[in-house]
Design a protein around this motif. Sequence first.
Motif, PDB file in Angstrom:
ATOM      1  N   UNK A 114      15.739   6.824   6.872  1.00 22.11           N
ATOM      2  CA  UNK A 114      15.816   7.465   8.186  1.00 22.11           C
ATOM      3  C   UNK A 114      15.724   6.453   9.313  1.00 22.11           C
ATOM      4  N   UNK A 115      14.862   5.427   9.155  1.00 25.20           N
ATOM      5  CA  UNK A 115      14.706   4.440  10.223  1.00 25.20           C
ATOM      6  C   UNK A 115      15.676   3.272  10.084  1.00 25.20           C
ATOM      7  N   UNK A 116      16.567   3.309   9.065  1.00 29.12           N
ATOM      8  CA  UNK A 116      17.614   2.302   8.839  1.00 29.12           C
ATOM      9  C   UNK A 116      17.052   0.909   8.552  1.00 29.12           C
ATOM     10  N   UNK A 117      15.795   0.835   8.127  1.00 31.48           N
ATOM     11  CA  UNK A 117      15.236  -0.468   7.772  1.00 31.48           C
ATOM     12  C   UNK A 117      15.604  -0.873   6.352  1.00 31.48           C
ATOM     13  N   UNK A 118      16.024   0.087   5.517  1.00 30.66           N
ATOM     14  CA  UNK A 118      16.278  -0.217   4.115  1.00 30.66           C
ATOM     15  C   UNK A 118      17.234   0.796   3.505  1.00 30.66           C
ATOM     16  N   UNK A 119      17.750   0.447   2.348  1.00 32.46           N
ATOM     17  CA  UNK A 119      18.625   1.342   1.600  1.00 32.46           C
ATOM     18  C   UNK A 119      18.449   1.058   0.113  1.00 32.46           C
ATOM     19  N   UNK A 120      18.742   2.056  -0.695  1.00 30.76           N
ATOM     20  CA  UNK A 120      18.642   1.916  -2.143  1.00 30.76           C
ATOM     21  C   UNK A 120      19.938   2.383  -2.783  1.00 30.76           C
ATOM     22  N   UNK A 121      20.481   1.553  -3.670  1.00 29.96           N
ATOM     23  CA  UNK A 121      21.698   1.908  -4.412  1.00 29.96           C
ATOM     24  C   UNK A 121      21.307   2.110  -5.868  1.00 29.96           C
ATOM     25  N   UNK A 122      21.272   3.364  -6.277  1.00 30.69           N
ATOM     26  CA  UNK A 122      20.838   3.719  -7.626  1.00 30.69           C
ATOM     27  C   UNK A 122      22.059   3.949  -8.516  1.00 30.69           C
ATOM     28  N   UNK A 123      22.270   3.063  -9.486  1.00 32.06           N
ATOM     29  CA  UNK A 123      23.380   3.227 -10.421  1.00 32.06           C
ATOM     30  C   UNK A 123      23.026   4.262 -11.482  1.00 32.06           C
ATOM     31  N   UNK A 124      23.975   5.148 -11.775  1.00 32.09           N
ATOM     32  CA  UNK A 124      23.791   6.183 -12.786  1.00 32.09           C
ATOM     33  C   UNK A 124      24.738   5.883 -13.944  1.00 32.09           C
ATOM     34  N   UNK A 125      24.220   5.559 -15.116  1.00 29.78           N
ATOM     35  CA  UNK A 125      25.086   5.209 -16.249  1.00 29.78           C
ATOM     36  C   UNK A 125      26.068   6.327 -16.586  1.00 29.78           C
ATOM     37  N   UNK A 126      27.283   5.960 -16.884  1.00 27.60           N
ATOM     38  CA  UNK A 126      28.291   6.971 -17.239  1.00 27.60           C
ATOM     39  C   UNK A 126      27.953   7.641 -18.570  1.00 27.60           C
ATOM     40  N   UNK A 127      27.215   6.919 -19.452  1.00 27.76           N
ATOM     41  CA  UNK A 127      26.869   7.445 -20.772  1.00 27.76           C
ATOM     42  C   UNK A 127      25.496   8.111 -20.796  1.00 27.76           C
ATOM     43  N   UNK A 128      24.963   8.437 -19.626  1.00 28.47           N
ATOM     44  CA  UNK A 128      23.690   9.145 -19.543  1.00 28.47           C
ATOM     45  C   UNK A 128      23.900  10.595 -19.971  1.00 28.47           C
ATOM     46  N   UNK A 129      23.103  11.063 -20.924  1.00 33.11           N
ATOM     47  CA  UNK A 129      23.212  12.450 -21.405  1.00 33.11           C
ATOM     48  C   UNK A 129      22.486  13.369 -20.424  1.00 33.11           C
ATOM     49  N   UNK A 130      23.222  14.358 -19.905  1.00 34.70           N
ATOM     50  CA  UNK A 130      22.685  15.234 -18.865  1.00 34.70           C
ATOM     51  C   UNK A 130      23.129  16.665 -19.130  1.00 34.70           C
ATOM     52  N   UNK A 131      22.553  17.587 -18.386  1.00 34.37           N
ATOM     53  CA  UNK A 131      23.019  18.968 -18.359  1.00 34.37           C
ATOM     54  C   UNK A 131      23.843  19.149 -17.084  1.00 34.37           C
ATOM     55  N   UNK A 173      11.084   6.237   0.543  1.00 33.87           N
ATOM     56  CA  UNK A 173      10.199   5.091   0.371  1.00 33.87           C
ATOM     57  C   UNK A 173      11.035   3.870  -0.016  1.00 33.87           C
ATOM     58  N   UNK A 174      10.806   2.758   0.661  1.00 32.64           N
ATOM     59  CA  UNK A 174      11.612   1.556   0.441  1.00 32.64           C
ATOM     60  C   UNK A 174      11.189   0.818  -0.826  1.00 32.64           C
ATOM     61  N   UNK A 175      12.161   0.198  -1.504  1.00 29.13           N
ATOM     62  CA  UNK A 175      11.892  -0.645  -2.664  1.00 29.13           C
ATOM     63  C   UNK A 175      11.740  -2.111  -2.256  1.00 29.13           C
ATOM     64  N   UNK A 176      11.807  -2.376  -0.954  1.00 29.05           N
ATOM     65  CA  UNK A 176      11.541  -3.714  -0.423  1.00 29.05           C
ATOM     66  C   UNK A 176      10.433  -3.605   0.614  1.00 29.05           C
ATOM     67  N   UNK A 177       9.830  -4.736   0.922  1.00 30.44           N
ATOM     68  CA  UNK A 177       8.767  -4.752   1.922  1.00 30.44           C
ATOM     69  C   UNK A 177       9.377  -4.675   3.313  1.00 30.44           C
ATOM     70  N   UNK A 199       4.775   8.857  -2.453  1.00 32.48           N
ATOM     71  CA  UNK A 199       4.151   7.566  -2.742  1.00 32.48           C
ATOM     72  C   UNK A 199       4.279   6.637  -1.537  1.00 32.48           C
ATOM     73  N   UNK A 200       3.280   5.794  -1.335  1.00 32.10           N
ATOM     74  CA  UNK A 200       3.346   4.844  -0.228  1.00 32.10           C
ATOM     75  C   UNK A 200       4.180   3.616  -0.593  1.00 32.10           C
ATOM     76  N   UNK A 201       4.300   3.361  -1.875  1.00 28.96           N
ATOM     77  CA  UNK A 201       5.056   2.202  -2.329  1.00 28.96           C
ATOM     78  C   UNK A 201       5.911   2.598  -3.517  1.00 28.96           C
ATOM     79  N   UNK A 202       7.139   2.103  -3.531  1.00 25.13           N
ATOM     80  CA  UNK A 202       8.045   2.404  -4.633  1.00 25.13           C
ATOM     81  C   UNK A 202       7.659   1.605  -5.868  1.00 25.13           C
ATOM     82  N   UNK A 203       7.946   2.135  -7.047  1.00 28.22           N
ATOM     83  CA  UNK A 203       7.606   1.407  -8.276  1.00 28.22           C
ATOM     84  C   UNK A 203       8.542   0.225  -8.499  1.00 28.22           C
ATOM     85  N   UNK A 204       8.088  -0.729  -9.277  1.00 24.46           N
ATOM     86  CA  UNK A 204       8.946  -1.835  -9.689  1.00 24.46           C
ATOM     87  C   UNK A 204       9.865  -1.342 -10.800  1.00 24.46           C
TER      88      UNK A 204
END
Length: 587
Positions: free
Chosen positions: A198-215, A436-440, A568-573
């Motif tokens: 929201x504050x444009x200080x950070x962004x996260x790009x989460x890759x989703x595997x094509x072979x992930x089994x889902x509903x 929540x940002x994954x960077x400081x 959470x106040x901090x994102x997990x590693x």
Amino acid sequence: MDAQGRGRADNIDPADQWVLNPDTGEYELRLTPSAPQSPIPGPRRPASPGTGDDGAVGGRGATPGRQQTRAADAPARTVPGPRRRRGAPPEEPPPGRRGRRPEKKKPKAKKALLWTGGTMAFVLVGVGTAGYLVLKHLEGNVTTTDVGGAAKAGFSKDEAFNILIIGTDKRTGKGNEGYGDKGSPGHADTNVLLHVSKDRTNATALSIPRDLVVDIPDCPTKQPDGTTKVVPGTVNARFNVSLGQDGRDPGCAMRTVKEVTGIAPDHFMMADFNAVKTLTTAVGGVDVCLKHAVKDTKSHLDLPAGESTIEGEDALAFVRTRHAWGNQGDLDRIKVQQQFLSSLMRKMASGDTLTDPAKLYSLANAATKALTVDTGIGKVSTLKDVALELKKVPTKNITFLTVPVLDNPADGAVKKTVIVDPSSAPPVFDAIANDVSFTEVKKKKKAKKNAEVARLKGTQSEASEVRVRILNGGAEAGSAQETLSWLQTSQGVSKSENAGNAPEKLGKTTLVYDADQAPQARKLAAIMGLPGSALKLGESVTNSQGLPTMTLTLGKDFKGAGVSLIPPEKAPEVKGQSTADKVECAS
């Protein structure tokens, strides 16, 4: 563009020199009443997109902004305005008119918008984290798809947003006949959920595997005749068939992402094989690094160890190859793709790219033709807003990571698919969902946040004094009864009751109370792990005994009795995470 390079004479504003020719319908450069007119730089003819006869961009002659830097013996293709004699002193501005102050030189990376007279020809740095450039130069270049309620109707510049970026394996475009699945309708081969804070200080790009089994959930899709067809859902399917298979549109992939992660994409952007080839060629190649030489007979990638600059077919081979990396699986390819996209991002944001008119035009033409987006962001003005918001995020605070997964035990000895890791994936999803940002980063303080924290401060009632009715407003079936039992048997909240289903579904769990019930609200929030934003001051209602009571409505974000909803106040590693500013070598 620099106004000085537009043939400006006598301190005339360039915008005043462009006039509409009623005979041609084009804006033309009028320097003096007797000077020949030059058409405004605009879209090229299809026969030679991107360059003029001499490599100029967007016009029929000299490169816009470079007329006055021609060699003395070079023939000019447009007639410039009056020029002062060589060696003559600069003319003074007319009396009573202020001279234009010298322009301060802006950092190269900031020059992403080009204004030309009465017509805007803009170039936008967009979809930065995913490596695609969202540009608009020619009307109608971008294809749009109506995915109904899967996407938002518009775009807000004041909120966090999520864009699902899809790379398909559809074999469209020249030279792509030998790639991918020959009969593929265009599956979701590469998938990145891009979250911009929201504050444009950070962004996260989460890759989703094509072979992930889902509903894959049921998916309403718009048909060519305007009707809606519901494509039935599928359980235990690979994620990549959430698009294309059985007529599924990108909205089906968006709905599947929400089903898997709990995060609803606001919009989508989809590109095919041509996007990689045309974009990398337009920027003059992308720098990649290899720890060892690669000669892959399947993808035809042939590169030495160390650094290389690749474009076109080589770039496509680089992102498609799988057998050259790690365990020759899709997860290793995802990591290499993230490294490639980071490099492409850095190249697109470089000063040379953003200030070179030829590159800008080529990027605009290539990117818009390669993209398909939802109707919510298909307008020129909306794409511009999206791109400028993305541009605010520093590359050092853009994190690439992959959904934490485990080998699918149903595969047996030969591992072909993966499943979501039930222990390590939910905290990742929660961090993204709660911005929540994954960077400081230094978060900007908001008055609203301070008010939310204040709601939780103050005296608290005893658990036995808390009176609350519980409604299910979008949580899993049975959640209200489960919560009631937990509160009564484990937490001592005996004055509680199950009030059934709420009249409407809510995205977020809420607790409504009146001013006199504030101590009760604070106690229940502490017991259940409710954030201050969940507490809503409202009118008191009565329970089945006719006594005043609070109302707890369990929303779609409810995770179960006793599971805290406080962000959470901090994102997990996350194993293998990286940032877009780091140069890494594929191995």
